[in-house]
Design a protein around this motif. Structure first.
Motif, PDB file in Angstrom:
ATOM      1  N   THR A   1      -6.707   5.283 -11.458  1.00  0.00           N
ATOM      2  CA  THR A   1      -5.509   5.302 -12.306  1.00  0.00           C
ATOM      3  C   THR A   1      -5.057   3.894 -12.672  1.00  0.00           C
ATOM      4  O   THR A   1      -3.953   3.717 -13.198  1.00  0.00           O
ATOM      5  CB  THR A   1      -4.359   6.047 -11.606  1.00  0.00           C
ATOM      6  N   ASP A   2      -5.869   2.906 -12.390  1.00  0.00           N
ATOM      7  CA  ASP A   2      -5.653   1.529 -12.838  1.00  0.00           C
ATOM      8  C   ASP A   2      -6.720   1.225 -13.882  1.00  0.00           C
ATOM      9  O   ASP A   2      -7.908   1.443 -13.628  1.00  0.00           O
ATOM     10  CB  ASP A   2      -5.748   0.564 -11.651  1.00  0.00           C
TER      11      ASP A   2
ATOM     12  N   ASP B   1      -1.610  -0.652 -14.718  1.00  0.00           N
ATOM     13  CA  ASP B   1      -1.322   0.717 -14.292  1.00  0.00           C
ATOM     14  C   ASP B   1      -1.393   1.638 -15.501  1.00  0.00           C
ATOM     15  O   ASP B   1      -0.709   1.414 -16.512  1.00  0.00           O
ATOM     16  CB  ASP B   1       0.056   0.798 -13.645  1.00  0.00           C
TER      17      ASP B   1
ATOM     18  N   VAL C   1      -2.023  10.756  -5.033  1.00  0.00           N
ATOM     19  CA  VAL C   1      -2.081   9.364  -5.474  1.00  0.00           C
ATOM     20  C   VAL C   1      -2.006   8.405  -4.296  1.00  0.00           C
ATOM     21  O   VAL C   1      -1.353   8.672  -3.284  1.00  0.00           O
ATOM     22  CB  VAL C   1      -0.956   9.059  -6.477  1.00  0.00           C
ATOM     23  N   SER C   2      -2.686   7.293  -4.442  1.00  0.00           N
ATOM     24  CA  SER C   2      -2.613   6.190  -3.480  1.00  0.00           C
ATOM     25  C   SER C   2      -2.794   4.900  -4.243  1.00  0.00           C
ATOM     26  O   SER C   2      -3.430   4.871  -5.309  1.00  0.00           O
ATOM     27  CB  SER C   2      -3.683   6.335  -2.392  1.00  0.00           C
ATOM     28  N   SER C   3      -2.242   3.826  -3.694  1.00  0.00           N
ATOM     29  CA  SER C   3      -2.343   2.536  -4.372  1.00  0.00           C
ATOM     30  C   SER C   3      -2.270   1.418  -3.353  1.00  0.00           C
ATOM     31  O   SER C   3      -1.478   1.489  -2.402  1.00  0.00           O
ATOM     32  CB  SER C   3      -1.229   2.387  -5.412  1.00  0.00           C
TER      33      SER C   3
ATOM     34  N   SER D   1      -5.863   1.890  -7.296  1.00  0.00           N
ATOM     35  CA  SER D   1      -5.017   3.066  -7.464  1.00  0.00           C
ATOM     36  C   SER D   1      -5.865   4.279  -7.830  1.00  0.00           C
ATOM     37  O   SER D   1      -6.703   4.207  -8.734  1.00  0.00           O
ATOM     38  CB  SER D   1      -3.978   2.828  -8.566  1.00  0.00           C
TER      39      SER D   1
ATOM     40  N   HIS E   1      -4.441  -3.028  -9.157  1.00  0.00           N
ATOM     41  CA  HIS E   1      -4.339  -2.287  -7.900  1.00  0.00           C
ATOM     42  C   HIS E   1      -5.535  -1.357  -7.722  1.00  0.00           C
ATOM     43  O   HIS E   1      -6.156  -0.927  -8.690  1.00  0.00           O
ATOM     44  CB  HIS E   1      -3.053  -1.455  -7.876  1.00  0.00           C
TER      45      HIS E   1
ATOM     46  N   THR F   1       0.840  -1.192   0.000  1.00  0.00           N
ATOM     47  CA  THR F   1       0.000   0.000   0.000  1.00  0.00           C
ATOM     48  C   THR F   1       0.874   1.239   0.000  1.00  0.00           C
ATOM     49  O   THR F   1       1.823   1.335   0.781  1.00  0.00           O
ATOM     50  CB  THR F   1      -0.928   0.018   1.236  1.00  0.00           C
ATOM     51  N   THR F   2       0.589   2.159  -0.867  1.00  0.00           N
ATOM     52  CA  THR F   2       1.335   3.414  -0.910  1.00  0.00           C
ATOM     53  C   THR F   2       0.361   4.568  -0.978  1.00  0.00           C
ATOM     54  O   THR F   2      -0.745   4.444  -1.504  1.00  0.00           O
ATOM     55  CB  THR F   2       2.272   3.477  -2.133  1.00  0.00           C
ATOM     56  N   SER F   3       0.770   5.712  -0.464  1.00  0.00           N
ATOM     57  CA  SER F   3      -0.047   6.921  -0.572  1.00  0.00           C
ATOM     58  C   SER F   3       0.874   8.122  -0.517  1.00  0.00           C
ATOM     59  O   SER F   3       1.990   8.048  -0.017  1.00  0.00           O
ATOM     60  CB  SER F   3      -1.098   7.006   0.546  1.00  0.00           C
TER      61      SER F   3
END
Length: 536
Positions: A139-140, A206, A68-70, A82, A80, A2-4
């Motif tokens: 964004t996916d 992506d 952005v987050s994913s 995303s 994802h 997980t990213t943000s």
């Protein structure tokens, strides 16, 4: 994994999820219509404030995608959850945040079909809001497809459960057209995934990564992949000849649902052209541009001519929208940054102008009980404020200088002419027709002699009949009919401010849109046409 990207990503997720949480609360409270309405309105207003905060936090000159987050969803195939926004997605999310509380306020006193609760209706509206935000923020590519299809479900029930006499037919037609287009898009998305896997050894959905790979695909492959995406977006937009579902859906949908349909949902199509078709398949976009421009201009002329001949107010709005979407498509496929900025701002301004026009006509219908234009006449004597709102909305729709739509239409035509002079000149005929059909509508409904039958209906029945030529009778009918209420004025006020404000000062909107349009042009490898002075 997980990213943000900081607080902005969290705010975007909150904007995405709040309406969904609000729909659950409204569903729980659906047994009490008033409480359900207050809850839905409160949630939508908080959502609007959060959307404004999202706009304040966005930096037009910053990264291509912001906030952005994913998170992993189906990691084995590279799917994802995303999300992120650019300037194009942001302005459409802002439109959603504005229109939903306006729609809820406008329908506060609306009578629903027997057996249907306001709570159920408003819960579906909030679910629709959440899904629309998700579509613009995804964004996916696979996630976008899923949300693209799922958002059909609440709209299907809103039309089919709360619409007019032919609501089931209209709802099924709407669903089948859009669902079929989505399946074609899925086939192309899988094809793009397979091509990426063949080139890099692993597939991805992506958007940014996939676009970098597919834009270098052979032109013949690009054409086939492009057509699947284009079909889905052309149906959604809708472009002629894939438009036939829109007049039925708009005619049968409740007024507020119609505002969301033509104001936001249809914009997913034109957004998709810019986000997916051009950056992912630039060679195919160039090769098929002449055909797409023919469809765009055909939509302008066809929609304008049929709008002029309509007798039903809601179908009138549908054909006006078809004409306007033709202008937007012209701006997109002219491959000029000036025209594309005009097209994106047209997406926003069409939502404001046509949304206001449909809401005002809904207020006329609520007083007269009919959607047929010929059932009205001389209403300006009875409802002068309502007449003024209809005139302002109509002038914005025909793009009068000083109203919000003028700047957009001017930029589309100015940016399209150097590269596509023939199509641009043909499209200007639609401007002349727009003046005809808007003024014709206003004249029939608001001006001329007050018609006796219409006044009887407006005043509440045979016992309330008045002499249409009598000053005393006109004052009596005015009291019985009622001009705009304070609630209706409050509903229309933000739209009036935008019509006038963006008409005289469009810079804040254009400043957000322009860098994202420039990035889209660069990613797709397009350059602006050379001017006669040698500049670009």
């Amino acid at each position: 994994m997980t990213t943000s990207a900081g607080a902005g990503a969290g705010l975007l997720l909150l904007v995405l999820l709040l309406p969904l949480a609000g729909s659950l609360a409204v569903t729980f409270l659906r047994s009490n219509d008033r409480v359900a309405k207050l809850t839905a309105l409160g949630v939508s207003l908080v959502e609007f404030v959060l959307t404004l905060a999202l706009c304040v936090g966005y930096r037009p000159t910053g990264a291509r995608l912001q906030m952005v987050s994913s998170a992993d969803w189906i990691a084995t195939v590279g799917v994802h959850l995303s999300f992120g926004v650019d300037g194009i997605a942001l302005v459409m999310i802002a439109v959603i945040g504005l229109l939903v509380p306006v729609v809820i306020g406008a329908g506060w006193a609306e009578k629903l079909p027997a057996g249907r609760s306001a709570g159920g209706f408003l819960a579906l509206i909030l679910v629709q809001e959440s899904l629309m935000v998700g579509v613009f923020a995804a964004t996916d590519v696979f996630l976008f497809y899923v949300l693209f299809e799922i958002m059909l479900i609440p709209m299907y029930f809103l039309i089919g459960g709360y619409g007019g006499a032919r609501r089931q037919y209209a709802a099924v037609k709407f669903f089948l057209y859009s669902f079929l287009g989505g399946l074609l898009m899925l086939a192309s998305a899988i094809g793009a995934y397979a091509y990426a896997a063949a080139q890099t050894g692993h597939g991805t959905f992506d958007w940014a990564t996939l676009a970098q790979i597919t834009r270098n695909a052979p032109p013949s492959l690009q054409v086939w992949l492009f057509l699947g995406f284009f079909a889905a977006f052309a149906i959604k937009a809708p472009l002629v000849p894939l438009h036939t579902w829109l007049p039925d859906a708009t005619a049968e949908a409740p007024i507020g649902v119609g505002v969301i349909l033509v104001g936001v949902l249809d914009k997913v199509g034109t957004f998709g052209f810019l986000r997916y078709c051009l950056p992912m398949f630039p060679a195919a976009s160039r090769e098929l541009a002449p055909l797409l421009l023919v469809l765009a201009v055909a939509g302008v002329l066809y929609g304008s001519v049929l709008a002029t001949g309509q007798r039903d107010m809601k179908r009138f709005i549908a054909y006006v929208s078809i004409a306007h979407f033709g202008f937007i498509a012209l701006g997109i496929f002219a491959f000029s940054s000036q025209a594309q900025v005009g097209a994106v701002s047209y997406m926003v301004n069409h939502s404001v102008a046509t949304g206001m026009l449909l809401l005002v006509l809904g207020m006329v219908i609520a007083r007269g009980g009919s959607t047929v234009i010929d059932d009205y006449g001389g209403m300006a004597k009875l409802t002068p404020l309502l007449a003024g709102m209809l005139l302002l909305a109509g002038l914005s729709t025909l793009s009068l200088p000083g109203t919000n739509s003028f700047v957009s239409e001017f930029l589309v035509l100015l940016g399209s002419f150097p590269r596509e002079p023939v199509f641009t000149v043909l499209a200007t005929i639609g401007m002349v027709l727009a003046a005809m059909y808007v003024l014709w509508l206003y004249q029939r409904v608001m001006q001329g002699p007050a018609r006796g039958d219409a006044l009887v209906g407006l005043a509440g029945g045979p016992g309330a009949a008045v002499d249409p030529d009598s000053e005393t009778g006109t004052r009596s009918a005015r009291r019985m009919v009622g001009d705009l209420s304070r609630r209706e004025i409050a509903v229309l006020a933000p739209l009036v401010l935008l019509v006038i404000g963006l008409g005289f000062f469009p810079k804040p909107l254009l400043d957000v849109i322009t860098p994202s349009v420039g990035a889209t042009m660069t990613e797709a490898g397009f350059s602006d046409p050379v001017t006669s002075q040698g500049g670009k």
